[in-house]
Design a protein around this motif. Structure first.
Motif, PDB file in Angstrom:
ATOM      1  N   VAL A   1       0.820  -1.205   0.000  1.00  0.00           N
ATOM      2  CA  VAL A   1       0.000   0.000   0.000  1.00  0.00           C
ATOM      3  C   VAL A   1       0.862   1.266   0.000  1.00  0.00           C
ATOM      4  N   SER A   2       1.908   1.246   0.845  1.00  0.00           N
ATOM      5  CA  SER A   2       2.734   2.436   1.038  1.00  0.00           C
ATOM      6  C   SER A   2       3.923   2.417   0.099  1.00  0.00           C
ATOM      7  N   LEU A   3       4.228   3.591  -0.446  1.00  0.00           N
ATOM      8  CA  LEU A   3       5.396   3.733  -1.315  1.00  0.00           C
ATOM      9  C   LEU A   3       6.091   5.047  -0.988  1.00  0.00           C
ATOM     10  N   PHE A   4       7.402   4.964  -0.834  1.00  0.00           N
ATOM     11  CA  PHE A   4       8.224   6.119  -0.476  1.00  0.00           C
ATOM     12  C   PHE A   4       9.289   6.336  -1.535  1.00  0.00           C
ATOM     13  N   TRP A   5       9.641   7.597  -1.717  1.00  0.00           N
ATOM     14  CA  TRP A   5      10.849   7.961  -2.462  1.00  0.00           C
ATOM     15  C   TRP A   5      11.813   8.652  -1.499  1.00  0.00           C
ATOM     16  N   TYR A   6      13.082   8.283  -1.614  1.00  0.00           N
ATOM     17  CA  TYR A   6      14.145   8.888  -0.826  1.00  0.00           C
ATOM     18  C   TYR A   6      15.267   9.332  -1.770  1.00  0.00           C
ATOM     19  N   GLN A   7      16.015  10.309  -1.300  1.00  0.00           N
ATOM     20  CA  GLN A   7      17.226  10.745  -2.001  1.00  0.00           C
ATOM     21  C   GLN A   7      18.408  10.465  -1.093  1.00  0.00           C
ATOM     22  N   GLN A   8      19.444   9.837  -1.617  1.00  0.00           N
ATOM     23  CA  GLN A   8      20.613   9.525  -0.802  1.00  0.00           C
ATOM     24  C   GLN A   8      21.866  10.105  -1.448  1.00  0.00           C
ATOM     25  N   ALA A   9      22.472  11.063  -0.754  1.00  0.00           N
ATOM     26  CA  ALA A   9      23.742  11.631  -1.199  1.00  0.00           C
ATOM     27  C   ALA A   9      24.871  10.734  -0.711  1.00  0.00           C
ATOM     28  N   LEU A  10      26.014  10.847  -1.333  1.00  0.00           N
ATOM     29  CA  LEU A  10      27.158  10.006  -1.003  1.00  0.00           C
ATOM     30  C   LEU A  10      27.540  10.172   0.476  1.00  0.00           C
ATOM     31  N   GLY A  11      27.641   9.059   1.175  1.00  0.00           N
ATOM     32  CA  GLY A  11      28.055   9.107   2.572  1.00  0.00           C
ATOM     33  C   GLY A  11      26.977   9.533   3.549  1.00  0.00           C
ATOM     34  N   GLN A  12      25.765   9.659   3.058  1.00  0.00           N
ATOM     35  CA  GLN A  12      24.645  10.082   3.909  1.00  0.00           C
ATOM     36  C   GLN A  12      23.565   9.011   3.931  1.00  0.00           C
ATOM     37  N   GLY A  13      22.652   9.139   4.876  1.00  0.00           N
ATOM     38  CA  GLY A  13      21.506   8.255   4.900  1.00  0.00           C
ATOM     39  C   GLY A  13      20.433   8.748   3.942  1.00  0.00           C
ATOM     40  N   PRO A  14      19.465   7.905   3.646  1.00  0.00           N
ATOM     41  CA  PRO A  14      18.373   8.333   2.775  1.00  0.00           C
ATOM     42  C   PRO A  14      17.596   9.488   3.394  1.00  0.00           C
ATOM     43  N   GLU A  15      17.208  10.431   2.544  1.00  0.00           N
ATOM     44  CA  GLU A  15      16.380  11.562   2.970  1.00  0.00           C
ATOM     45  C   GLU A  15      15.013  11.438   2.304  1.00  0.00           C
ATOM     46  N   PHE A  16      13.977  11.536   3.112  1.00  0.00           N
ATOM     47  CA  PHE A  16      12.612  11.400   2.626  1.00  0.00           C
ATOM     48  C   PHE A  16      12.276  12.459   1.585  1.00  0.00           C
ATOM     49  N   LEU A  17      11.621  12.016   0.510  1.00  0.00           N
ATOM     50  CA  LEU A  17      11.128  12.947  -0.498  1.00  0.00           C
ATOM     51  C   LEU A  17       9.598  13.021  -0.482  1.00  0.00           C
ATOM     52  N   THR A  18       8.952  11.841  -0.646  1.00  0.00           N
ATOM     53  CA  THR A  18       7.507  11.847  -0.756  1.00  0.00           C
ATOM     54  C   THR A  18       6.931  10.491  -0.417  1.00  0.00           C
ATOM     55  N   TYR A  19       5.642  10.461  -0.093  1.00  0.00           N
ATOM     56  CA  TYR A  19       4.968   9.239   0.352  1.00  0.00           C
ATOM     57  C   TYR A  19       3.602   9.105  -0.324  1.00  0.00           C
ATOM     58  N   PHE A  20       3.322   7.892  -0.791  1.00  0.00           N
ATOM     59  CA  PHE A  20       2.021   7.548  -1.370  1.00  0.00           C
ATOM     60  C   PHE A  20       1.361   6.445  -0.536  1.00  0.00           C
TER      61      PHE A  20
ATOM     62  N   SER B   1       5.916  -0.726   1.431  1.00  0.00           N
ATOM     63  CA  SER B   1       5.546  -1.404   2.665  1.00  0.00           C
ATOM     64  C   SER B   1       4.092  -1.816   2.589  1.00  0.00           C
ATOM     65  N   PHE B   2       3.764  -2.947   3.184  1.00  0.00           N
ATOM     66  CA  PHE B   2       2.373  -3.395   3.201  1.00  0.00           C
ATOM     67  C   PHE B   2       1.553  -2.539   4.157  1.00  0.00           C
ATOM     68  N   ASP B   3       2.250  -1.982   5.153  1.00  0.00           N
ATOM     69  CA  ASP B   3       1.567  -1.267   6.230  1.00  0.00           C
ATOM     70  C   ASP B   3       0.966   0.038   5.720  1.00  0.00           C
ATOM     71  N   PRO B   4      -0.361   0.182   5.778  1.00  0.00           N
ATOM     72  CA  PRO B   4      -0.955   1.440   5.306  1.00  0.00           C
ATOM     73  C   PRO B   4      -0.650   2.623   6.202  1.00  0.00           C
ATOM     74  N   SER B   5      -0.086   2.376   7.386  1.00  0.00           N
ATOM     75  CA  SER B   5       0.280   3.506   8.244  1.00  0.00           C
ATOM     76  C   SER B   5       1.595   4.111   7.825  1.00  0.00           C
ATOM     77  N   GLY B   6       2.176   3.575   6.822  1.00  0.00           N
ATOM     78  CA  GLY B   6       3.350   4.234   6.256  1.00  0.00           C
ATOM     79  C   GLY B   6       4.653   3.548   6.537  1.00  0.00           C
ATOM     80  N   GLY B   7       4.612   2.380   7.106  1.00  0.00           N
ATOM     81  CA  GLY B   7       5.861   1.654   7.276  1.00  0.00           C
ATOM     82  C   GLY B   7       6.583   1.950   8.566  1.00  0.00           C
TER      83      GLY B   7
END
Lengths: 112, 117
Positions: free
Chosen positions: B30-49, B95-101
Motif C-alpha cells: 500500500v505504502s510507497l516512499f521515495w528517498y534521495q541519498q547523497a554520497l556518505g549520507q543516509g536516505p532523505e525522505f522525499l515523498t509518500y504515497f 511497505s504493506f503497512d498502510p500507516s506508512g511503514g
C-alpha cells in the motif's frame, strides 16, 4: 532542530569480536526505531525494529537496545564475520508522521 | 516480482534535461516512499504515497520534482530541468503497512544513480 547521529568513524574489527554501533538522537520522541544494513550499490535492507517500550531485541547474532531516557540505541553484532561488513543505518519514526528519518550510517569492516 | 525494482539503475543527464525514474513496488504494498541519498549520507525522505494518493510531498526539494502513482502500483519520480545538485541515488521503498511503514518493514529497491553533468 532534530538530529540523528551515528558513530562518526568507521568501525574496523577482527572476525569473532563484537561490533557495537551507536545511534543518538535529539529533539525526537520516536515510538519505533529501526536498523537497516546497506551494501555498496544496493538499497537498505531491514534488520530489526524496536519499540519505545522494549529495552532490548535480539535476532540471531544481532542485538539492539533502546534507551529513551538517554535518547540512544545501541546495535551489537556478536561473533562478527567478514560477511557482516556493510554500512548500518538507524532510522527513527517521527510521531504523527509517515516518515522515517535516517542517520548517516556507520561503515563496519570485519577483518578475517 | 520478488522485490522492489527500479529503472534505470544509472542515468546520466545533461544539466537542464528532464528525467523520469521508475519504481515497481512489491505487489499489494500500500505504502510507497521515495528517498534521495547523497554520497556518505543516509536516505532523505522525499515523498509518500498511500495507494494512489500522495499524502506527503514535504521532502521534495523544489517544484522541479514531481512524483505520481496513478494506479496505486508503479510510481514515477520526475525531475525537470536537472541541476548538478540533483546528482544522488534515488531510492524507492514499499511497505504493506498502510500507516506508512513506521511499524513495518520498508523494502527498498536498488536505487537509481543519477549523475547530472
Amino acid at each position: 532542530s532534530q538530529k540523528i547521529e551515528q558513530n562518526s568513524e568507521a568501525l574496523n574489527i577482527q572476525e569473532g569480536k563484537t561490533a557495537t554501533l551507536t545511534c543518538n538522537y535529539t529533539n525526537y520522541s520516536p515510538a519505533y526505531l529501526q536498523w537497516y544494513r546497506q551494501d555498496p550499490g544496493r538499497g537498505p535492507v531491514f534488520l530489526l525494529l524496536i519499540r519505545e517500550n522494549e529495552k532490548e531485541k535480539r535476532k540471531e547474532r544481532l542485538k539492539v537496545t533502546f534507551d529513551t531516557t538517554l535518547k540512544q540505541s545501541l546495535f551489537h553484532i556478536t561473533a562478527s564475520q567478514p560477511a557482516d561488513s556493510a554500512t548500518y543505518l538507524c532510522a527513527l519514526d517521527r510521531s504523527n508522521d509517515y516518515k522515517l528519518s535516517f542517520g548517516a550510517g556507520t561503515t563496519v569492516t570485519v577483518r578475517a | 516480482g520478488a522485490g522492489v525494482s527500479q529503472s534505470p539503475r544509472y542515468k546520466v543527464a545533461k544539466r537542464g534535461q528532464d528525467v523520469a525514474l521508475r519504481c515497481d513496488p512489491i505487489s499489494g504494498h500500500v505504502s510507497l516512499f521515495w528517498y534521495q541519498q547523497a554520497l556518505g549520507q543516509g536516505p532523505e525522505f522525499l515523498t509518500y504515497f498511500q495507494n494512489e494518493a500522495q499524502l506527503d510531498k514535504s521532502g521534495l526539494p523544489s517544484d522541479r520534482f514531481f512524483a505520481e502513482r496513478p494506479e496505486g502500483s508503479v510510481s514515477t519520480l520526475k525531475i525537470q530541468r536537472t541541476q548538478q545538485e540533483d546528482s544522488a541515488v534515488y531510492l524507492c521503498a514499499s511497505s504493506f503497512d498502510p500507516s506508512g511503514g513506521r511499524t513495518d518493514t520498508q523494502y527498498f529497491g536498488p536505487g537509481t544513480r543519477l549523475t547530472v553533468l
